[in-house]
Design a protein around this motif. Structure first.
Motif, PDB file in Angstrom:
ATOM      1  N   UNK A 162       1.054  -1.465   0.221  1.00 42.29           N
ATOM      2  CA  UNK A 162       0.382  -0.111   0.384  1.00 42.29           C
ATOM      3  C   UNK A 162       0.825   0.792   0.067  1.00 42.29           C
ATOM      4  N   UNK A 163       2.087   1.479   0.669  1.00 42.77           N
ATOM      5  CA  UNK A 163       2.964   2.681   0.813  1.00 42.77           C
ATOM      6  C   UNK A 163       3.306   2.447  -0.833  1.00 42.77           C
ATOM      7  N   UNK A 164       3.126   1.882  -1.289  1.00 41.20           N
ATOM      8  CA  UNK A 164       4.025   2.125  -2.908  1.00 41.20           C
ATOM      9  C   UNK A 164       2.881   2.049  -4.258  1.00 41.20           C
ATOM     10  N   UNK A 165       1.530   2.438  -2.902  1.00 41.28           N
ATOM     11  CA  UNK A 165       0.132   1.595  -4.471  1.00 41.28           C
ATOM     12  C   UNK A 165       0.659   3.331  -5.218  1.00 41.28           C
ATOM     13  N   UNK A 166       0.747   3.664  -6.701  1.00 42.70           N
ATOM     14  CA  UNK A 166      -0.182   4.819  -6.679  1.00 42.70           C
ATOM     15  C   UNK A 166      -1.143   4.946  -7.358  1.00 42.70           C
ATOM     16  N   UNK A 167      -1.709   3.930  -7.805  1.00 41.28           N
ATOM     17  CA  UNK A 167      -2.574   4.215  -8.732  1.00 41.28           C
ATOM     18  C   UNK A 167      -2.861   2.294  -9.724  1.00 41.28           C
ATOM     19  N   UNK A 168      -1.665   1.803  -9.246  1.00 44.22           N
ATOM     20  CA  UNK A 168      -1.632   0.399  -9.547  1.00 44.22           C
ATOM     21  C   UNK A 168      -1.945  -0.530  -8.354  1.00 44.22           C
ATOM     22  N   UNK A 200       4.095 -11.272 -21.050  1.00 43.95           N
ATOM     23  CA  UNK A 200       2.741 -10.945 -21.799  1.00 43.95           C
ATOM     24  C   UNK A 200       2.659  -9.955 -19.507  1.00 43.95           C
ATOM     25  N   UNK A 201       2.831  -8.775 -19.234  1.00 45.16           N
ATOM     26  CA  UNK A 201       1.819  -8.468 -18.100  1.00 45.16           C
ATOM     27  C   UNK A 201       1.409  -7.284 -18.300  1.00 45.16           C
ATOM     28  N   UNK A 202       0.416  -7.895 -16.957  1.00 46.58           N
ATOM     29  CA  UNK A 202      -0.868  -5.685 -16.922  1.00 46.58           C
ATOM     30  C   UNK A 202      -0.355  -5.662 -16.102  1.00 46.58           C
ATOM     31  N   UNK A 203      -0.871  -4.345 -15.813  1.00 43.12           N
ATOM     32  CA  UNK A 203      -1.074  -3.786 -14.107  1.00 43.12           C
ATOM     33  C   UNK A 203      -2.533  -3.667 -13.922  1.00 43.12           C
ATOM     34  N   UNK A 204      -3.058  -4.062 -12.642  1.00 45.53           N
ATOM     35  CA  UNK A 204      -4.601  -4.169 -11.698  1.00 45.53           C
ATOM     36  C   UNK A 204      -4.745  -2.981 -11.064  1.00 45.53           C
ATOM     37  N   UNK A 254      -1.358   9.271 -15.379  1.00 43.11           N
ATOM     38  CA  UNK A 254      -0.427   7.923 -15.371  1.00 43.11           C
ATOM     39  C   UNK A 254      -0.907   6.978 -16.128  1.00 43.11           C
ATOM     40  N   UNK A 255      -2.040   6.256 -16.157  1.00 47.06           N
ATOM     41  CA  UNK A 255      -1.609   4.773 -16.885  1.00 47.06           C
ATOM     42  C   UNK A 255      -1.900   4.609 -18.347  1.00 47.06           C
TER      43      UNK A 255
END
Length: 135
Positions: free
Chosen positions: A44-50, A65-69, A93-94
């Motif tokens: 959570x402390x590194x969560x800036x929208x992902x 293959x990688x996706x962000x969620x 950002x996204x």
């Protein structure tokens, strides 16, 4: 239940919100694990929208293959008629991310079991910048 206020924040409410989000992320991890893909959770402390990243596999082999969620969990995002995903200022950002970003909205019942999930595709890329003539 006792609520306590520190620096103007109701900590019981904050904790419930965090726990609800964690249940949504854990549910998603369960699905990813069933398909034998890799799940990488952001603290959570590194969560800036992902919230996490998913690495896909095929027949046990990495695909690259990688996706962000970004996960949202709660009835405020779902009704019987509509499922909505708030961007909350993250669109810029996204669209800069080098991997596609998907939104996942989940809803839970009174027993805190996930009862539905909706997936949202990545936002469209920003329009190309128009170069300004140099004087």
């Amino acid at each position: 239940m006792n609520h306590f206020d520190v620096w103007g924040r109701d900590f019981l409410l904050v904790n419930k919100t965090i726990k609800k989000g964690e249940r949504g992320i854990n549910y998603l991890k369960t699905i990813v694990d069933q398909y034998e893909c890799f799940f990488h959770k952001n603290d959570q402390e590194n969560d800036v929208g992902l919230d996490c990243f998913i690495e896909f596999t095929k027949n046990g082999d990495e695909t690259g293959k990688i996706v962000a969620i970004q996960v949202k969990n709660g009835s405020s995002y779902n009704t019987e008629e509509i499922c909505k995903f708030p961007i909350d200022g993250h669109e810029r950002y996204w669209t800069k991310c080098v991997v596609p970003v998907y939104g996942v909205v989940m809803n839970e019942d009174d027993s805190k079991n996930i009862i539905s999930a909706c997936w949202f595709p990545p936002p469209p890329p920003p329009p190309p910048r128009t170069p300004h003539p140099t004087p």
